[in-house]
Enzyme design. Structure first.
Site, PDB file in Angstrom:
ATOM      1  N   PRO A  57      37.437   9.021 -34.096  1.00 35.11           N
ATOM      2  CA  PRO A  57      37.854   8.744 -35.705  1.00 35.11           C
ATOM      3  C   PRO A  57      39.157   7.704 -35.703  1.00 35.11           C
ATOM      4  O   PRO A  57      39.318   6.954 -36.695  1.00 35.11           O
ATOM      5  CB  PRO A  57      38.326   9.903 -36.151  1.00 35.11           C
ATOM      6  CG  PRO A  57      38.314  11.170 -35.122  1.00 35.11           C
ATOM      7  CD  PRO A  57      37.715  10.443 -33.964  1.00 35.11           C
ATOM      8  N   ARG A  70      18.783  -3.149 -31.364  1.00 32.02           N
ATOM      9  CA  ARG A  70      17.869  -3.887 -32.274  1.00 32.02           C
ATOM     10  C   ARG A  70      18.188  -5.334 -32.056  1.00 32.02           C
ATOM     11  O   ARG A  70      17.371  -6.257 -32.378  1.00 32.02           O
ATOM     12  CB  ARG A  70      17.685  -3.533 -33.506  1.00 32.02           C
ATOM     13  CG  ARG A  70      19.324  -3.582 -34.324  1.00 32.02           C
ATOM     14  CD  ARG A  70      19.202  -3.097 -35.740  1.00 32.02           C
ATOM     15  NE  ARG A  70      18.305  -3.788 -36.526  1.00 32.02           N
ATOM     16  CZ  ARG A  70      18.663  -4.918 -37.132  1.00 32.02           C
ATOM     17  NH1 ARG A  70      19.712  -5.387 -37.087  1.00 32.02           N
ATOM     18  NH2 ARG A  70      17.824  -5.562 -38.077  1.00 32.02           N
ATOM     19  N   GLU A 115      38.728  18.280 -30.200  1.00 31.53           N
ATOM     20  CA  GLU A 115      39.653  17.366 -30.928  1.00 31.53           C
ATOM     21  C   GLU A 115      39.684  16.022 -30.146  1.00 31.53           C
ATOM     22  O   GLU A 115      40.462  15.231 -30.473  1.00 31.53           O
ATOM     23  CB  GLU A 115      40.950  18.088 -30.813  1.00 31.53           C
ATOM     24  CG  GLU A 115      41.253  19.146 -31.589  1.00 31.53           C
ATOM     25  CD  GLU A 115      40.773  19.031 -33.266  1.00 31.53           C
ATOM     26  OE1 GLU A 115      39.992  19.701 -33.695  1.00 31.53           O
ATOM     27  OE2 GLU A 115      41.410  17.845 -33.922  1.00 31.53           O
ATOM     28  N   ASP A 133      19.826 -10.533 -40.803  1.00 33.22           N
ATOM     29  CA  ASP A 133      20.857  -9.367 -41.165  1.00 33.22           C
ATOM     30  C   ASP A 133      21.959  -9.469 -42.055  1.00 33.22           C
ATOM     31  O   ASP A 133      22.478 -10.937 -42.169  1.00 33.22           O
ATOM     32  CB  ASP A 133      21.505  -8.478 -40.135  1.00 33.22           C
ATOM     33  CG  ASP A 133      20.364  -7.867 -39.193  1.00 33.22           C
ATOM     34  OD1 ASP A 133      19.337  -7.564 -39.780  1.00 33.22           O
ATOM     35  OD2 ASP A 133      20.711  -7.611 -38.018  1.00 33.22           O
TER      36      ASP A 133
HETATM   37  N1  LIG Z   1      33.226   7.378 -34.119  1.00 34.21           N
HETATM   38  C1  LIG Z   1      33.609   8.413 -34.594  1.00 34.21           C
HETATM   39  C2  LIG Z   1      34.006   9.127 -35.202  1.00 34.21           C
HETATM   40  C3  LIG Z   1      34.160  10.509 -35.173  1.00 34.21           C
HETATM   41  C4  LIG Z   1      34.371  11.242 -33.855  1.00 34.21           C
HETATM   42  C5  LIG Z   1      33.950  10.836 -32.726  1.00 34.21           C
HETATM   43  C6  LIG Z   1      34.197  11.490 -31.576  1.00 34.21           C
HETATM   44  C7  LIG Z   1      34.813  12.705 -31.645  1.00 34.21           C
HETATM   45  C8  LIG Z   1      35.305  13.613 -30.655  1.00 34.21           C
HETATM   46  C9  LIG Z   1      35.431  14.796 -31.170  1.00 34.21           C
HETATM   47  N2  LIG Z   1      35.431  14.687 -32.718  1.00 34.21           N
HETATM   48  C10 LIG Z   1      36.015  15.456 -33.694  1.00 34.21           C
HETATM   49  C11 LIG Z   1      37.300  15.222 -34.146  1.00 34.21           C
HETATM   50  C12 LIG Z   1      37.567  15.613 -35.185  1.00 34.21           C
HETATM   51  C13 LIG Z   1      39.078  15.606 -35.805  1.00 34.21           C
HETATM   52  C14 LIG Z   1      40.072  14.690 -34.792  1.00 34.21           C
HETATM   53  N3  LIG Z   1      39.449  14.160 -33.660  1.00 34.21           N
HETATM   54  C15 LIG Z   1      38.168  14.426 -33.392  1.00 34.21           C
HETATM   55  C16 LIG Z   1      35.096  13.262 -32.745  1.00 34.21           C
HETATM   56  C17 LIG Z   1      34.777  12.595 -34.118  1.00 34.21           C
HETATM   57  N4  LIG Z   1      34.605  11.181 -36.323  1.00 34.21           N
HETATM   58  N5  LIG Z   1      34.367  10.111 -37.267  1.00 34.21           N
HETATM   59  C18 LIG Z   1      34.012   8.926 -36.833  1.00 34.21           C
HETATM   60  N6  LIG Z   1      33.760   7.694 -37.429  1.00 34.21           N
END
Ligand SMILES: N#Cc1c(-c2ccc3ccn(Cc4cccnc4)c3c2)n[nH]c1N
Length: 244
Positions: A86, A155, A113, A170
């Site tokens: 994230p 793609r 996490e 696109d």
């Molecule tokens: N790309 C992407 C993502 C992810 C994502 C990607 C990998 C992981 C591995 C664990 N978590 C849960 C988690 C929760 C809270 C804090 N940190 C991690 C992931 C969330 N969440 N949103 C996105 N756009």
């Protein structure tokens, strides 16, 4: 292109057996290899996580397990490592285009996490490591993000979309429609439940059709993504008009 995907839920990637990506794999355009991270966890419970240093909620994925897995998968090779998170930089069409030119990608799907940060630091000394986010919302892990990225990248590979459609049209591809959303699309019948297809699309006048589509794309972009319209300046719009 070779794609290695490491996850504790490799079954999450069953969708990569179907549709465009599935056909690209059958043709050999894409070589997708799935890996169960727990295969490199040696305790009886196949543990891949532990409590976070400094306290806080949840668990963090152990660096030792990831290190053994990545070393075993890449050997002396040097794929580009993509880690969904994230807190990553935005995954965009531009980045998809860039990644589509890589011969080998290694996707590391975290859970809990996230992955101990030392893993990205360790491999960042040897590989190109991209920590990437697919959007401003929080998922439970990286698998859904990797499915999105693999489809967006796949793609773009030669022959995957076939002749009927080219990725160059696109919304976010470079060119006349860059940074504009797709406009409305229509097919037969010409009238459906009293709703008619716009006459211009039946006119056979390609110039008028192109201009109508550009105007509709601009209208939809202004409505749904005003932030993209701000990125367009008058000169860019004038340039687009000349291309149509
Ligand atoms: N790309 C992407 C993502 C992810 C994502 C990607 C990998 C992981 C591995 C664990 N978590 C849960 C988690 C929760 C809270 C804090 N940190 C991690 C992931 C969330 N969440 N949103 C996105 N756009």
């Amino acid at each position: 292109m070779r794609l290695d995907i490491v996850s504790i839920f490799p079954e999450y990637f069953a969708p990569l057996d179907v549709s465009l990506i599935g056909k690209a794999r059958e043709r050999g355009t894409l070589d997708v290899r799935l890996h169960q991270l727990r295969d490199w966890a040696h305790d009886v419970h196949k543990t891949v996580d532990d409590t976070p240093y400094g306290g806080g909620p949840g668990m963090v994925m152990k660096p030792e397990v990831w290190g053994e897995a990545i070393d075993s998968i890449i050997g002396d090779g040097a794929p580009r490592m993509v880690v969904p998170t994230p807190s990553g930089r935005p995954f965009t069409q531009e980045l998809a285009q860039e990644l589509a030119h890589e011969p080998w990608l290694l996707f590391c799907c975290g859970r809990y996490e996230g992955i101990d940060s030392r893993v990205m630091a360790e491999y960042g000394t040897r590989l190109r490591v991209d920590e990437v986010s697919i959007g401003d919302y929080v998922l439970a892990g990286g698998e859904a993000a990797v499915l999105v990225m693999v489809e967006a990248i796949g793609r773009l590979l030669p022959g995957v979309l076939g002749n009927a459609h080219s990725a160059v049209d696109d919304s976010f591809a470079p060119g006349a429609m860059q940074n504009l959303l797709e406009g409305p699309v229509f097919t037969k019948p010409p009238v459906w439940r009293g709703r008619e297809v716009p006459d211009v699309l039946l006119s056979g006048h390609h110039g008028k059709v192109a201009r109508w589509r550009r105007d509709e794309a601009l209208r939809r972009t202004m409505r749904n993504r005003p932030d993209l319209v701000e990125a367009l300046d008058a000169s860019a719009l004038d340039k687009r008009d000349k291309e149509l």
